[in-house]
Scaffold this active site. Structure first.
Site, mmCIF file in Angstrom:
data_model
loop_
_atom_site.group_PDB
_atom_site.id
_atom_site.type_symbol
_atom_site.label_atom_id
_atom_site.label_comp_id
_atom_site.label_asym_id
_atom_site.label_seq_id
_atom_site.Cartn_x
_atom_site.Cartn_y
_atom_site.Cartn_z
ATOM 1 N N GLU A 36 33.947 -21.506 -9.685
ATOM 2 C CA GLU A 36 34.347 -21.023 -11.023
ATOM 3 C C GLU A 36 33.424 -19.928 -11.508
ATOM 4 O O GLU A 36 33.859 -18.934 -12.089
ATOM 5 C CB GLU A 36 34.362 -22.190 -12.026
ATOM 6 C CG GLU A 36 35.103 -21.866 -13.322
ATOM 7 C CD GLU A 36 34.274 -21.164 -14.379
ATOM 8 O OE1 GLU A 36 34.848 -20.638 -15.337
ATOM 9 O OE2 GLU A 36 33.017 -21.129 -14.249
ATOM 10 N N ASP A 68 30.151 -26.052 -9.333
ATOM 11 C CA ASP A 68 29.157 -24.994 -9.073
ATOM 12 C C ASP A 68 28.471 -24.592 -10.375
ATOM 13 O O ASP A 68 28.970 -24.881 -11.468
ATOM 14 C CB ASP A 68 29.802 -23.761 -8.417
ATOM 15 C CG ASP A 68 30.831 -23.075 -9.306
ATOM 16 O OD1 ASP A 68 31.612 -23.782 -9.983
ATOM 17 O OD2 ASP A 68 30.876 -21.820 -9.343
HETATM 18 N N1 BES Z 1 32.222 -22.829 -19.115
HETATM 19 C C1 BES Z 1 32.281 -21.418 -19.048
HETATM 20 C C2 BES Z 1 33.336 -20.776 -19.913
HETATM 21 C C3 BES Z 1 33.194 -20.964 -21.389
HETATM 22 C C4 BES Z 1 31.958 -21.038 -21.973
HETATM 23 C C5 BES Z 1 34.307 -21.008 -22.156
HETATM 24 C C6 BES Z 1 31.854 -21.203 -23.339
HETATM 25 C C7 BES Z 1 34.215 -21.150 -23.504
HETATM 26 C C8 BES Z 1 32.978 -21.267 -24.093
HETATM 27 C C9 BES Z 1 32.562 -21.009 -17.626
HETATM 28 O O1 BES Z 1 31.899 -21.746 -16.667
HETATM 29 C C10 BES Z 1 32.083 -19.590 -17.450
HETATM 30 O O2 BES Z 1 30.961 -19.298 -17.677
HETATM 31 N N2 BES Z 1 32.981 -18.731 -17.064
HETATM 32 C C11 BES Z 1 32.666 -17.394 -16.752
HETATM 33 C C12 BES Z 1 33.842 -16.867 -16.008
HETATM 34 C C13 BES Z 1 33.548 -15.684 -15.177
HETATM 35 C C14 BES Z 1 32.454 -15.925 -14.193
HETATM 36 C C15 BES Z 1 34.791 -15.213 -14.479
HETATM 37 C C16 BES Z 1 32.397 -16.568 -17.997
HETATM 38 O O3 BES Z 1 33.013 -16.799 -19.059
HETATM 39 O O4 BES Z 1 31.538 -15.704 -17.909
HETATM 40 ZN ZN ZN Z 2 31.798 -23.563 -16.810
#
Ligand code: BES
Ligand code: ZN
Length: 459
Positions: free
Chosen positions: A154, A89
């Site tokens: 996710e 997603d």
């Molecule tokens: N890929 C990201 C997380 C990420 C980005 C980790 C850059 C480390 C460095 C992931 O898809 C994401 O965006 N996660 C969300 C989680 C939330 C929606 C619960 C976030 O970090 O905002």
């Molecule tokens: Zn991600």
């Protein structure tokens, strides 16, 4: 007989075309209008896994978006089992007018693939699918057992996956989880992420008079919910960037001297950081470097705020309601639920008279720190070094992947965060992109990791 590495190098064009097909499907999990597209993406992934020879591929329905599973368990019981996790997603693409090319029409410019999901996470996820393909299609024995779990929620906090893990412990049993959904420290600077922040996310609604009012007739005589909201938010953090919520820092694991030394060794260029963001100076918690502030310390921010008249021109009005979305990034051992209640309490304390507030909690997640001595991490570092020709660095990151804490808790498995993206990839922003060279090196590094893993067991 060609090796997996020859195979990957030769198939570049085909792999890119396949990834483009995946990127064309707008699998926006947050938007109910795209529910069918999200499902179509799950089907695309399942189909891919089947085509490369993965067994027991299934699309698992959930209360939300489907989860794709599959496995390839030919290496025998004495070899490690790796659960490959990724998400198909993506975040909503808006603001659309800021994209140079359409978000769901992948385009290559300057050696980068531009599209929503190119880096987060379709492109990165694809590196492992293709690495596994390269073993199967060249008839090379895979020295590990492989399981796949690829979800479609996710970006909305993995609401279905948590209970799915608990209900499918045996099926998902593994020695470690491999995830590529993070960034490298910098371009051509391979690094392994050993820490992720957690998240607490809430919405606060401030209500005052029973209707919007003429600001001349009533202005000065009643509490304005928008003013009140701003006042309350201003009291959550001081001028030194220190969060002013009693108890907020109580469970924060302080950075050790050793960690602060390690941070200082990372090649971080403050000036380049400011320039890239076109800001005069960075701002963070006093006493901590920018890098520490964005990964090793918690943060608190307004993510959205609105109320009153937002149209063209001027309307002289006092809004009857104002709302803000506020989130905190958390570090071990902060608990999202506890932090929500602390903020709730603080907001009630600082609420001025004449308005009422209502809070709602959105999805969140726990922070994680991975044990640096885990053998899988060593194998990953060696794989990066072989492919990138440079020693891998170890760094904590500020983003969140909430399910990683559940992999530890529910499956008792350590997660290796083998990122191939860059923080400059503009994930969640307009013009998201993924470097083609990292797409290729990602596939090679993944393949090398599987090849090397056996050498590192218990070493
Ligand atoms: N890929 C990201 C997380 C990420 C980005 C980790 C850059 C480390 C460095 C992931 O898809 C994401 O965006 N996660 C969300 C989680 C939330 C929606 C619960 C976030 O970090 O905002
Ligand atoms: Zn991600």
């Amino acid at each position: 007989m060609s090796t997996p590495f020859d195979y990957i190098r030769k198939q570049q064009e085909t792999f890119k075309e396949e990834l483009f097909e995946l990127l064309r499907i707008p699998s926006i999990s947050a938007d109910p209008n795209h529910k069918k597209d999200v499902r179509r993406t799950a089907e695309f992934i399942a189909n891919q896994l089947q085509q490369i020879g993965i067994n027991n591929v299934s699309i698992e329905d959930t209360a939300g978006h489907p989860i794709v599973l599959g496995n390839y368990l030919k290496a025998g019981p004495d070899t490690p089992t790796i659960l490959i996790y990724g998400h198909y997603d993506v975040q909503p693409p808006d603001p659309l007018d800021k994209w140079e090319t359409q978000p769901f029409e992948p385009t290559v410019r300057d050696g980068k693939i531009y599209a929503r999901g190119a880096s987060d996470d379709k492109g990165q996820l694809y590196t492992h699918i293709k690495a596994i393909e390269s073993f199967i299609k060249t008839g090379t024995e895979l020295p590990a057992n492989i399981k796949f779990i690829i979800e479609g929620e996710e970006e909305i906090g993995s609401p279905s996956l948590v209970s799915f893990l608990a209900a499918n412990r045996e099926r998902l049993k593994c020695d470690m989880v491999l995830v590529s959904d993070t960034a490298m420290f910098a371009e051509d600077t391979p690094s392994i992420t050993y820490g992720l922040r957690g998240l607490m996310y809430l919405e606060v609604e401030v209500t005052g008079p029973n209707r919007d009012l003429h600001s001349g007739v009533y202005g000065g005589g009643v509490q304005n919910p928008a003013n009140a909201l701003c006042e309350m938010i201003a009291r959550l953090k001081d001028k030194n960037g220190v969060i002013q919520i009693p108890g907020f820092y109580d469970k924060v694991r302080p950075l050790t001297d050793q960690e602060r030394e390690a941070y200082a060794l990372l090649p971080f260029d403050q000036q380049a950081y400011n320039e890239a963001l076109q800001i005069d100076e960075a701002f963070g918690e006093a006493g901590y470097s920018t890098l520490e502030c964005v990964s090793g310390r918690p943060s608190l921010d307004v993510n959205g705020i609105w109320g009153g008249y937002l149209g063209e021109g001027a309307k002289t009005v006092l809004p009857s309601k104002a709302t803000a979305k506020i989130s905190a990034r958390l570090v071990p051992d902060q608990e999202p639920k506890e932090i929500f209640h602390l903020i709730e309490k603080r907001l009630h304390e600082v609420k001025p008279p004449g308005v009422n507030i209502k809070l709602a909690e959105h999805h969140g997640g726990h922070p994680v720190l991975v044990d640096l001595n885990f053998y899988g991490l060593k194998a990953a570092a060696a794989a990066y070094e072989d492919i990138y020709g440079k020693k891998a660095l170890f760094a904590r990151e500020g983003g969140s992947i909430p399910i990683v804490a559940d992999f530890a808790k529910t499956l008792n498995a350590t997660t290796i965060l083998m990122g191939f993206g860059l923080n400059s990839d503009a994930i969640h922003s307009p013009n998201e992109h993924f470097h083609l060279k990292d797409f290729e090196r990602g596939m090679l590094t993944s393949a090398r990791f599987f090849e090397l893993l056996g050498n590192y067991i218990d070493k």
